[in-house]
Design a protein around this motif. Structure first.
Motif, mmCIF file in Angstrom:
data_model
loop_
_atom_site.group_PDB
_atom_site.id
_atom_site.type_symbol
_atom_site.label_atom_id
_atom_site.label_comp_id
_atom_site.label_asym_id
_atom_site.label_seq_id
_atom_site.Cartn_x
_atom_site.Cartn_y
_atom_site.Cartn_z
ATOM 1 N N ILE A 71 23.735 39.487 12.295
ATOM 2 C CA ILE A 71 23.953 40.626 11.386
ATOM 3 C C ILE A 71 25.284 40.461 10.669
ATOM 4 C CG2 ILE A 71 24.351 43.117 11.280
ATOM 5 C CD1 ILE A 71 22.412 43.389 13.651
ATOM 6 N N GLU A 72 26.296 40.021 11.405
ATOM 7 C CA GLU A 72 27.618 39.825 10.807
ATOM 8 C C GLU A 72 27.591 38.741 9.735
ATOM 9 O OE1 GLU A 72 30.683 41.237 14.299
ATOM 10 O OE2 GLU A 72 29.979 39.161 14.318
ATOM 11 N N LYS A 73 26.813 37.688 9.983
ATOM 12 C CA LYS A 73 26.704 36.633 8.978
ATOM 13 C C LYS A 73 26.027 37.150 7.718
ATOM 14 C CE LYS A 73 26.566 32.706 12.207
ATOM 15 N NZ LYS A 73 25.726 31.597 12.754
ATOM 16 N N LYS A 74 24.992 37.926 7.912
ATOM 17 C CA LYS A 74 24.252 38.453 6.765
ATOM 18 C C LYS A 74 25.088 39.431 5.945
ATOM 19 C CE LYS A 74 20.220 36.478 7.625
ATOM 20 N NZ LYS A 74 19.663 35.453 6.704
ATOM 21 N N THR A 75 25.983 40.151 6.611
ATOM 22 C CA THR A 75 26.754 41.195 5.931
ATOM 23 C C THR A 75 28.210 40.813 5.700
ATOM 24 O OG1 THR A 75 27.259 42.251 8.063
ATOM 25 C CG2 THR A 75 25.284 43.016 6.902
ATOM 26 N N ASN A 76 28.562 39.566 6.052
ATOM 27 C CA ASN A 76 29.938 39.085 5.896
ATOM 28 C C ASN A 76 30.940 40.073 6.506
ATOM 29 O OD1 ASN A 76 31.922 37.245 5.043
ATOM 30 N ND2 ASN A 76 32.308 38.401 3.169
ATOM 31 N N SER A 77 30.726 40.372 7.773
ATOM 32 C CA SER A 77 31.543 41.392 8.429
ATOM 33 C C SER A 77 31.830 41.018 9.876
ATOM 34 C CB SER A 77 30.809 42.733 8.406
ATOM 35 O OG SER A 77 29.604 42.646 9.151
ATOM 36 N N GLU A 78 32.801 41.707 10.446
ATOM 37 C CA GLU A 78 33.061 41.678 11.884
ATOM 38 C C GLU A 78 32.978 43.117 12.365
ATOM 39 O OE1 GLU A 78 36.725 39.785 12.808
ATOM 40 O OE2 GLU A 78 36.159 37.858 11.923
ATOM 41 N N ILE A 79 32.023 43.374 13.256
ATOM 42 C CA ILE A 79 31.708 44.744 13.652
ATOM 43 C C ILE A 79 32.125 44.988 15.091
ATOM 44 C CG2 ILE A 79 29.909 46.504 13.729
ATOM 45 C CD1 ILE A 79 28.165 44.506 12.093
ATOM 46 N N LYS A 80 32.823 46.086 15.291
ATOM 47 C CA LYS A 80 33.122 46.535 16.642
ATOM 48 C C LYS A 80 32.430 47.877 16.861
ATOM 49 C CE LYS A 80 36.601 48.342 19.757
ATOM 50 N NZ LYS A 80 35.849 49.600 19.898
ATOM 51 N N PHE A 81 31.397 47.834 17.701
ATOM 52 C CA PHE A 81 30.687 49.061 18.031
ATOM 53 C C PHE A 81 31.388 49.805 19.169
ATOM 54 C CE2 PHE A 81 26.875 49.169 15.579
ATOM 55 C CZ PHE A 81 26.532 47.854 15.290
ATOM 56 N N SER A 82 31.437 51.115 19.035
ATOM 57 C CA SER A 82 31.803 51.992 20.145
ATOM 58 C C SER A 82 30.578 52.861 20.404
ATOM 59 C CB SER A 82 33.013 52.852 19.784
ATOM 60 O OG SER A 82 34.143 52.049 19.558
ATOM 61 N N TRP A 83 29.927 52.626 21.533
ATOM 62 C CA TRP A 83 28.623 53.241 21.780
ATOM 63 C C TRP A 83 28.750 54.551 22.553
ATOM 64 C CZ3 TRP A 83 24.639 51.197 19.247
ATOM 65 C CH2 TRP A 83 24.671 49.845 18.895
ATOM 66 N N ILE A 84 28.026 55.550 22.092
ATOM 67 C CA ILE A 84 27.910 56.827 22.794
ATOM 68 C C ILE A 84 26.477 56.949 23.313
ATOM 69 C CG2 ILE A 84 27.934 59.342 22.577
ATOM 70 C CD1 ILE A 84 29.963 59.088 20.378
ATOM 71 N N VAL A 364 26.776 48.752 4.289
ATOM 72 C CA VAL A 364 25.545 49.498 4.569
ATOM 73 C C VAL A 364 24.447 49.069 3.605
ATOM 74 C CG1 VAL A 364 24.502 51.780 4.747
ATOM 75 C CG2 VAL A 364 26.866 51.442 5.485
ATOM 76 N N ASN A 365 24.813 48.839 2.347
ATOM 77 C CA ASN A 365 23.844 48.326 1.377
ATOM 78 C C ASN A 365 23.236 47.013 1.872
ATOM 79 O OD1 ASN A 365 22.846 48.302 -1.662
ATOM 80 N ND2 ASN A 365 23.606 46.254 -1.231
ATOM 81 N N ASP A 366 24.070 46.160 2.463
ATOM 82 C CA ASP A 366 23.587 44.870 2.974
ATOM 83 C C ASP A 366 22.704 45.037 4.206
ATOM 84 O OD1 ASP A 366 24.970 43.655 0.942
ATOM 85 O OD2 ASP A 366 26.674 43.048 2.175
ATOM 86 N N LEU A 367 22.973 46.086 4.990
ATOM 87 C CA LEU A 367 22.106 46.357 6.135
ATOM 88 C C LEU A 367 20.681 46.694 5.693
ATOM 89 C CD1 LEU A 367 24.270 48.566 8.557
ATOM 90 C CD2 LEU A 367 23.757 46.131 8.758
ATOM 91 N N LEU A 368 20.553 47.169 4.459
ATOM 92 C CA LEU A 368 19.247 47.554 3.934
ATOM 93 C C LEU A 368 18.479 46.387 3.327
ATOM 94 C CD1 LEU A 368 20.355 50.924 2.348
ATOM 95 C CD2 LEU A 368 18.661 50.673 4.166
ATOM 96 N N GLU A 369 19.061 45.198 3.371
ATOM 97 C CA GLU A 369 18.339 44.018 2.896
ATOM 98 C C GLU A 369 17.215 43.668 3.877
ATOM 99 O OE1 GLU A 369 18.561 42.089 0.106
ATOM 100 O OE2 GLU A 369 19.876 43.686 -0.652
ATOM 101 N N PRO A 370 16.081 43.205 3.375
ATOM 102 C CA PRO A 370 14.936 42.918 4.252
ATOM 103 C C PRO A 370 15.248 41.994 5.423
ATOM 104 C CG PRO A 370 14.250 42.876 1.959
ATOM 105 C CD PRO A 370 15.744 43.030 1.955
ATOM 106 N N PRO A 413 19.707 51.938 8.704
ATOM 107 C CA PRO A 413 19.824 53.079 7.788
ATOM 108 C C PRO A 413 18.488 53.541 7.228
ATOM 109 C CG PRO A 413 21.434 51.371 7.272
ATOM 110 C CD PRO A 413 20.452 50.775 8.230
ATOM 111 N N LYS A 414 17.467 52.709 7.375
ATOM 112 C CA LYS A 414 16.139 53.059 6.882
ATOM 113 C C LYS A 414 15.111 52.454 7.815
ATOM 114 C CE LYS A 414 13.277 52.693 2.688
ATOM 115 N NZ LYS A 414 13.178 52.084 1.336
ATOM 116 N N GLU A 415 14.072 53.219 8.154
ATOM 117 C CA GLU A 415 13.110 52.716 9.133
ATOM 118 C C GLU A 415 11.749 52.386 8.522
ATOM 119 O OE1 GLU A 415 12.382 55.605 12.183
ATOM 120 O OE2 GLU A 415 11.185 56.885 10.883
ATOM 121 N N ASN A 416 11.629 52.465 7.212
ATOM 122 C CA ASN A 416 10.321 52.225 6.618
ATOM 123 C C ASN A 416 10.452 51.510 5.278
ATOM 124 O OD1 ASN A 416 11.153 54.230 4.730
ATOM 125 N ND2 ASN A 416 10.301 55.832 6.010
ATOM 126 N N GLY A 417 9.318 51.141 4.702
ATOM 127 C CA GLY A 417 9.290 50.607 3.353
ATOM 128 C C GLY A 417 9.452 49.106 3.238
#
Length: 509
Positions: A71-84, A364-370, A413-417
């Motif tokens: 996911i990080e490669k696809k979005t050119n990011s480094e993500i640190k999740f804090s999970w609840i 977030v826009n990149d997360l919506l890529e197929p 961010p989107k579950e359909n389409g």
């Protein structure tokens, strides 16, 4: 997740301190900051965007880094999740909001929560409405979704886009064949099926042990609200051109739905204990062959089919999503939450300027890529799934998928389409019908509006109507008695709710 380093030192220490206090972060998903990073890094378009994300965990444990790396490669990011954990999300989010212990992105899934709504209205988060059209996937978010996700006319985050309308009718097709009836398309035809399933021994065992409908004690996600759609009942509220609000139970459609359920009950064409039946019992009873009609989410058909294995192996199901009250009526199906599953919000305390906000919006826009959506849904081809001969996505290692992929599903961010095909034929059909339902979805006009009285008294007032609805269906009270209950609802606060919604509706226009 020890490899997650290099975040803003201030942010990491903030999140870590809350974690140690036990108020926010899930143990085992921590990060260590050894050095301060260049403060301009987020503004450097050639560098990776470093993102902290306060998110909800719907599984037993956080995911490993296998899919996250991709996911990080696809979005050119480094993500640190804090999970609840989902079970404690309300308490922990309230604590986080009160202490301003947040992250670059905050997942807010309980927009009806007063603390969340007050935080949004206070200006704690960026209003993103004016920025969405700069990004192709965000631009595609419909006006209806944007309006429904807004608070007092302002959009304080990117909406989680859910299926607009999931419900329909699931019917035993093998039983229809046995009693000589076609798949019903109107409510009256459906009642004929219910009668035949009760009286004509559809399972052929020579016993009087089946009913038509198998329902549960839920006027929303059970049969009642979906049947109401077929009779033209509005989705919670009806609003006219002047902004006047009427409750759904003040309409003819609601009364027709009660009469329909009342007739089913009086004739024994629905399980007699539906008013006290839990969902799990409803599904088990259907799977065991005790009834042939299930009204609810269309994708429940797959679960019913699975539960019936070894019990009703000859079960064949038909799905119906185009039912109406008669052949001249227009299709309609109620939408749960108007297709809004919450917001991805960006707190001003963490996101300091427009440049940083736009980097996050691009993420977030990149997360919506197929391709990224597929990663978050099925994982990595050859590791978690394969494409079968029909082009469907087939999980090849269920345990690995659950560990490394499933936790990300609720972060989409989107579950359909996206048109990804499920290998299970009945689930694939349900997905197609749910997508088609979107064209006929009926929205609740009050979703984006504020009513202080509804916030404080809505649940208690609704009990008046819920009790009266069941009592009428069960033959315990008359229609005049039901109308008296509606009057009581109005007198005790309902009228005020309608006035408050009218004021909010006109102000937001």
């Amino acid at each position: 997740m020890q490899r997650r380093i290099g975040m803003k030192k201030q942010k990491v220490s903030k999140l870590a301190s809350v974690s140690l206090a036990g108020a926010l972060l899930l143990a085992g998903c921590s990060s260590t900051a050894s050095t301060d990073k260049n403060s301009s890094k987020k503004e450097d378009k050639n560098s990776k965007t470093e993102i902290s994300w306060l998110n909800i965990l719907h599984t037993a444990s956080p995911p490993t880094d296998t899919v996250l790396d991709q996911i990080e490669k696809k979005t050119n990011s480094e993500i640190k999740f804090s999970w609840i954990p989902d079970a404690s999300k309300e308490e922990r989010l309230n604590t986080a909001l009160a202490s301003d212990s947040l992250a670059d992105i905050v997942t807010l899934t309980i927009l009806e929560n007063s603390s969340v709504r007050n935080a949004l209205k206070s200006g704690m988060f960026w209003n993103v409405e004016d920025y969405l059209d700069e990004f192709p996937n965000l631009k595609a978010i419909s006006k209806d979704i944007r309006v429904s996700a807004s608070i007092e006319g302002k959009l304080y985050g990117i909406p989680f886009q859910k299926d607009l309308a999931r419900n329909g009718v699931v019917i035993r097709k093998d039983w229809l064949d046995k009693v000589g009836l076609a798949v019903p398309k109107t409510t009256e035809e459906l009642m004929e099926v219910a009668k035949a399933f009760t009286e004509k021994d559809p399972d052929g065992n020579g016993k009087n042990d089946t009913t038509g409908f198998m329902d549960r004690s839920d006027l929303i996600f059970g049969a009642f609200k979906t049947l109401g759609s077929y009779y033209g009942t509005p989705n919670n509220w009806l609003v006219d051109k002047k902004g006047n609000f009427s409750a759904e139970f003040e309409t003819d459609g609601y009364i027709k739905t009660m009469d329909y359920m009342k007739k089913l009950y009086e004739n024994g064409w629905i399980n007699k204990d539906f008013a006290v039946t839990a969902k799990t019992d409803q599904q088990q009873n259907f799977a065991q062959g005790k009834a042939g009609i299930y009204v609810g989410a269309l994708f429940d058909a797959k679960n019913l089919q699975t539960m019936a294995a070894g019990i009703q192996d000859n079960m064949e199901l038909a799905l119906v999503n185009d039912m109406t009250s008669d052949s001249n009526s227009e299709r309609a199906i109620w939408s749960a939450g108007n297709g809004i599953g919450g917001l991805l919000a960006f707190p001003r305390s963490e996101v300091k300027d427009e440049a940083e906000l736009k980097r996050l919006l691009k993420f977030v826009n990149d997360l919506l890529e197929p391709e990224t959506y597929t990663l978050m849904t099925y994982g990595i081809e050859g590791t978690h799934y394969k494409l079968n001969d029909e082009g469907a996505y087939e999980i090849i290692n269920q345990d690995l998928w659950q560990q490394e992929v499933q936790p990300f599903a609720s972060s989409r961010p989107k579950e359909n389409g996206y048109g990804l095909k499920d290998p299970n034929p009945i689930k694939a059909l349900a997905d197609e019908m749910i997508a088609e339902n979107a064209k006929y979805a009926v929205f609740n006009p009050a979703v984006p509006l504020e009513s202080p009285t509804y916030t404080t008294q809505g649940s208690e007032l609704q009990k008046i109507i819920t009790d009266a609805t069941y009592q009428y269906i069960l033959g315990e009270i008359s229609l005049d008695d039901f109308k008296k209950a509606v009057k009581s609802w109005n007198d005790q606060g309902g009228k005020t709710i309608k006035e408050e919604y009218k004021a909010a509706y006109n102000e937001a226009k």
